[in-house]
Design a protein around this motif. Sequence first.
Motif, PDB file in Angstrom:
ATOM      1  N   ASP A 241       0.808  -1.153  -0.176  1.00  5.70           N
ATOM      2  CA  ASP A 241      -0.022  -0.015  -0.045  1.00  5.70           C
ATOM      3  C   ASP A 241       0.831   1.229  -0.018  1.00  5.70           C
ATOM      4  OD1 ASP A 241       1.133  -0.225   2.385  1.00  5.70           O
ATOM      5  OD2 ASP A 241      -0.807   0.071   3.588  1.00  5.70           O
ATOM      6  N   GLU A 315      -4.431  -6.651  -4.811  1.00  8.16           N
ATOM      7  CA  GLU A 315      -5.749  -5.973  -5.021  1.00  8.16           C
ATOM      8  C   GLU A 315      -5.061  -4.723  -4.260  1.00  8.16           C
ATOM      9  OE1 GLU A 315      -6.032  -9.096  -4.122  1.00  8.16           O
ATOM     10  OE2 GLU A 315      -7.036 -10.049  -5.458  1.00  8.16           O
ATOM     11  N   SER A 316      -4.308  -4.883  -3.029  1.00  9.79           N
ATOM     12  CA  SER A 316      -4.043  -3.718  -2.390  1.00  9.79           C
ATOM     13  C   SER A 316      -2.886  -2.844  -3.097  1.00  9.79           C
ATOM     14  CB  SER A 316      -3.443  -4.010  -1.181  1.00  9.79           C
ATOM     15  OG  SER A 316      -2.819  -3.069  -0.289  1.00  9.79           O
ATOM     16  N   TYR A 319      -4.577  -1.238  -6.111  1.00  6.82           N
ATOM     17  CA  TYR A 319      -5.550  -0.052  -5.365  1.00  6.82           C
ATOM     18  C   TYR A 319      -4.608   1.055  -5.203  1.00  6.82           C
ATOM     19  CZ  TYR A 319      -8.895   2.445  -2.508  1.00  6.82           C
ATOM     20  OH  TYR A 319      -9.470   3.536  -1.999  1.00  6.82           O
ATOM     21  N   THR A 320      -3.899   0.816  -4.452  1.00 11.74           N
ATOM     22  CA  THR A 320      -2.864   2.130  -3.936  1.00 11.74           C
ATOM     23  C   THR A 320      -2.190   2.582  -5.074  1.00 11.74           C
ATOM     24  OG1 THR A 320      -2.461   0.898  -1.851  1.00 11.74           O
ATOM     25  CG2 THR A 320      -1.080   2.702  -2.212  1.00 11.74           C
ATOM     26  N   CYS A 322      -3.061   2.943  -8.228  1.00  8.72           N
ATOM     27  CA  CYS A 322      -3.863   3.819  -9.144  1.00  8.72           C
ATOM     28  C   CYS A 322      -4.298   4.891  -8.151  1.00  8.72           C
ATOM     29  CB  CYS A 322      -5.065   3.027  -9.572  1.00  8.72           C
ATOM     30  SG  CYS A 322      -5.106   1.532 -10.441  1.00  8.72           S
ATOM     31  N   ALA A 357      -9.089   0.718  -9.685  1.00  7.63           N
ATOM     32  CA  ALA A 357      -8.886   0.724  -8.277  1.00  7.63           C
ATOM     33  C   ALA A 357     -10.360   0.172  -7.867  1.00  7.63           C
ATOM     34  CB  ALA A 357      -8.642   2.076  -7.934  1.00  7.63           C
ATOM     35  N   ARG A 358     -11.403   0.660  -8.375  1.00 10.62           N
ATOM     36  CA  ARG A 358     -12.582  -0.010  -8.009  1.00 10.62           C
ATOM     37  C   ARG A 358     -12.870  -1.194  -8.265  1.00 10.62           C
ATOM     38  NH1 ARG A 358     -17.175  -1.685  -9.136  1.00 10.62           N
ATOM     39  NH2 ARG A 358     -16.307  -1.620 -11.422  1.00 10.62           N
ATOM     40  N   GLN A 360     -10.529  -3.523  -7.689  1.00 12.76           N
ATOM     41  CA  GLN A 360     -10.100  -4.173  -6.591  1.00 12.76           C
ATOM     42  C   GLN A 360     -10.846  -4.334  -5.471  1.00 12.76           C
ATOM     43  OE1 GLN A 360      -7.203  -5.477  -7.962  1.00 12.76           O
ATOM     44  NE2 GLN A 360      -7.823  -4.243  -9.946  1.00 12.76           N
ATOM     45  N   LEU A 361     -11.504  -3.113  -5.072  1.00 12.97           N
ATOM     46  CA  LEU A 361     -12.598  -3.205  -4.318  1.00 12.97           C
ATOM     47  C   LEU A 361     -13.486  -4.565  -4.293  1.00 12.97           C
ATOM     48  CD1 LEU A 361     -12.892   0.605  -3.470  1.00 12.97           C
ATOM     49  CD2 LEU A 361     -11.644  -1.050  -2.241  1.00 12.97           C
ATOM     50  N   LEU A 403      -7.234  -1.677   3.889  1.00 14.67           N
ATOM     51  CA  LEU A 403      -8.130  -2.325   2.933  1.00 14.67           C
ATOM     52  C   LEU A 403      -8.916  -3.210   3.931  1.00 14.67           C
ATOM     53  CD1 LEU A 403      -6.242  -3.370  -0.046  1.00 14.67           C
ATOM     54  CD2 LEU A 403      -8.135  -1.722   0.100  1.00 14.67           C
ATOM     55  N   VAL A 417     -14.827   5.721  -4.526  1.00 16.51           N
ATOM     56  CA  VAL A 417     -14.008   5.779  -6.015  1.00 16.51           C
ATOM     57  C   VAL A 417     -14.802   5.625  -7.089  1.00 16.51           C
ATOM     58  CG1 VAL A 417     -12.349   4.152  -6.872  1.00 16.51           C
ATOM     59  CG2 VAL A 417     -12.352   4.528  -4.566  1.00 16.51           C
TER      60      VAL A 417
END
Length: 1137
Positions: A241, A315-316, A319-320, A322, A357-358, A360-361, A403, A417
């Motif tokens: 992250d 995923e982390s 996301y970080t 992006c 990024a979304r 990954q959420l 996360l 996001v």
Amino acid sequence: MEPKRVIVTYCDENGNWPSVEKDLVSRLPLRNLVWKPSNNRAKRNISVLDVEFRRFSAESSKNLPPVTLLQNPYLNLYFVNCEDNEVYKTTVRQQIREWIQLMTSKKNQEWLIVHISSQENARATKVAQVRMADTEMSEMELWADFTEKMKEGIMTSFDQNVLTFEEDIRRLDSQRQMPGWNYCTFFILKEGLTNAYEMMNLHEDALRQYDELEASFFQILRDNALTWYGKFGGMQEGDDDANLLDLNRKPYRDLIIQNTISVFDFRTYLFGRQCNLLFRLRRPIEICHRSLIFIPSFAKTVREHVSNLTENFMESWIYTACMSIVNECDETVPLSGDDPHMMIVLDGAKAELLQLARQQLDKLGIQHGRLPKELPFTMSLGYDNDTNLGMSEVEKKPMSKDLLEAVSSDEAFDTSVSARAIRGFDGSGRHRSSLLLHGDVAALQYYRKKFVEAARILESITWRYGQNHWTVLENELVMKHAKCLKELGDTVKYTEACLTLLRNMDDLKDEDKLYYSTELFSTATSKELKQEIHHEFAPMFTVKVVSMVDILQDDDGSYVDIMIENKLPQDIEFNKLSVRMVSGEIDELWFNLRHGVIKPGKNTYRVTCETSASGTYVLEKVHLKIGKLVFLYDFLQENRKRIFRVDSHPKALKATISPPQEMELGQTSTFIVHVSSGRNQVSEASLSLLPASEGISLVPTSTLAYSKEASDAATGEISFESYEAISLPSFGPNETLAITVPYETFINSQEHLIKLAVHYLTPNSKRHTFTLTTGIETVLPLQVSHSIIWRDDCLNIKLDMACTSYVPIRVLNVELRHPARINDFKQAPFAGEMMQIKLILSLHTTVYVMASVVLYEYHFERPLAEATDEAANIVPVLAYTNVEVEKALTSLLEADLVKAQLEQHNAFLTSHLKSHLLKGVDYMVYGMSDELELPPLDVASCETLLVYHDPKVREILIGILKEIFLMNKTIEYDRIMALSSSNQPLQISFPIPLPTSQMLTTVEIIVDSPNELTVGTPATFQLLVKNSAYWSPSEDKEQVYDLYYDILVDYENWLLCGHKKRLFSTKPGVTTTHAVSLVPLKTGPLHVPKISIVSATSGVYNQTAYVNEAEQVLIKPRTTTSTFVIDQQRGVQFADR
């Protein structure tokens, strides 16, 4: 990572630096430098260059290796201030020489002597003079020489450094295949050149070097030669992250030099350096685009080592990465950029990173139970939905705290996001991408059971999915929308949602198709649905007309067969099936079938029309009503129009509009509506009349007169309130009602349209309708004018008749209908002879007749005052020549159609016979010769007219027409009249007011010696004025009237001698004589001057009968004789005779 600055050292043995430091620093940074590379490459312009001044020392003068070359000074300055030559020779010069000797031993370092003086001295190449005490020069001029030479020294040193770097890089690169070659060493060396470019603000060149390093790394990666990388990395705390652009988080460069850097850290450092340079170049769009390439591609490498990383590392990290790029772009680039287009593209690029990024959420949400494992969320799983299934086999490390908090609860798992990405896509005009994200947000709200918010979002976006043909996604969202609407109890929108799903039924599962079709029709027939919903047939149904329109034999009306294919997996009960056909802009027909079942597959139905309206109709649309749901299909959207010929049964009820047989000018105009029952016993009927064109209106009234054309010939009146609903009396089979309807026009037109409809009930309790739109001629075919000729005891009437119709008319008779106060009436003695003369009038033809047909003589009863408002009526009896011919040929046609049992086509053929097939008839020749010559039959025109009929029927009808035209090439007048015996002539009554007068004065001029009138000679005229006793209303025959005459002289022809106007008195029956002298001024026949007699008594009106009207007298020229005697001695003598 702070950028390095160019190092410039200064040697100050005489204490000059404090005096020049402030002025020198104030001129930094250097501007407008030009680098001209020695390797013949294009020159570079450096707009700004930062310089760092350091005091010269032995340490700074050491030569450092190429890797640390940036720490070497680029320029060495020696400040000297010596005005005394002796001191300079003994001390300063030696110091300068020693310093120069030391500088020349340095590689790639330039030197410059700065002479601070108060006067102008000779200049040398490596000597810059600064005149501190010169007040005549500006500060810029004082420092100009030093500044330029300092720029030259720095650029020379930089060029030498670049050449050194490039030479070392080429050498090391050429050794790549040799044992012991190390990529990290190559990277550090090439990065040294990159840093040199960066230090000189040549960021484009620096970025090019990093791109080359990246390319060489991938080349080595393909060759599997990463032996100097001990591990992949990513195992340190914060690797998942960390900010991708934070190059100070680790000593990346030291790790590279020590050859201990991991692949993860190396790729992070290289990409961060590239982004750093791009930020300095103000190219955020390129940063985002490179990020969209780097992050997914490197994620694949991370995935290969994910088993050794922390839980949800990939995923982390994605996301970080992006979010760090997007946040850095937001902070670096101002919101209101100078280039709007650049900001639009940037918004789209940032939105793509936010969308990544979304995703990954979504993955984390599905894994931790915050989202369902279904569309559209499963689209974010991408490559492998079972990424973390093998995580239990190795020791898991906990994922990042941020996360972990995001997936801990529904409240923490928000959609900020997605909202930022939606704004970015909308700002860049990428509405499709925005739609996808809207759908995801709506699906999340639905999953959280926030149905109102979910329904609001879904309603605004689902139709756009359909526009883009994303049917699978559309179905998923519409299903959720439908469930939301069902929970909210919105039956109308729920029905529309079911329709949308069934529209995309090819992409539905069989169980979903059955479920939503059942839901649709159960909702449509429920009481909860309050309003009617319309939808097109396709793709649930297809419809096709499979037969021609035909008439019903046992009832009034017609039918047509249609086929409906049901593509839904269940039986459907419908309330009404309707087919609409139209003709022009007014007439329409509805074919209906009430109640039925549509089974899966093809179904054929017979729909009937209870309206009789013959004509050519275009198939327009089909309505299928199921509860409150109406399916529509518009045939007019097809490439080819379907046209049908619709005919009424020959024995069905019919209605026509015609002018009355007798019309009276000056009275309210009327037309006659004839309603014929045919074979029907009409127990109940109503008539509707509407104007169908502008300029005509029906006269408001409460009753209409009617007559029943049957054996009893009943008459009566119909009371009604509106022309739209006139109740008719009952009438039996083969009876006709004739209803007289008044109307008025306010726009001049040859023809106006009236639409009528008869709604009637037959004994079988069926309601039928007959409709017709027809034209009525509102212009009379004949104009009649008259003039009155006064006589002593009678009046003569002269008529002028003119035809106003384009069709010649036949004047059969002219009748004078006189009032009762005329006690004596007679025609001229030659009336019988004139009645035998045929009178044919065509357009623009005017006939003036003074014979028996139009000349009448009558006497009045006394007293005249009792009937002064009565009028006589002239009634010409007319017949249209074309109507005679059309009626005769129609009789022949009708007889042949009866024989062929095709009576239903009679109305159609008759109308087109009049408008098309008889165009070539010369009715004027026919009217004058009493013989009709038919033109040849235009077979091509017949085929065109009958193109919409059944082919077999068309052939028979054309054969009948051919036979009629062949057997009747020439038809005599008598035969035409026999065939058209039912045709009634038209009678038009023209009112003629009967004038009255209190006196009639007869004036006659008698010329003395009419044969002796010569030009220029006065002539005596006797004016005889007689007062008629017949026209005198008074019984006193001795009553005296004062009159005066007025001679209306044409002074171009006559000269009046005496009184032009004179007063005189007279009695009834008395004749007075007045002498008038006139001198003719021209020779030849001259009209006798007209005399006007006017009453001089107020209240007494006089009429004048002038006996000499239009009479002429012959004026002779004047003649004289003269005798001449010629005497030569006495001259000329002459005598007149």
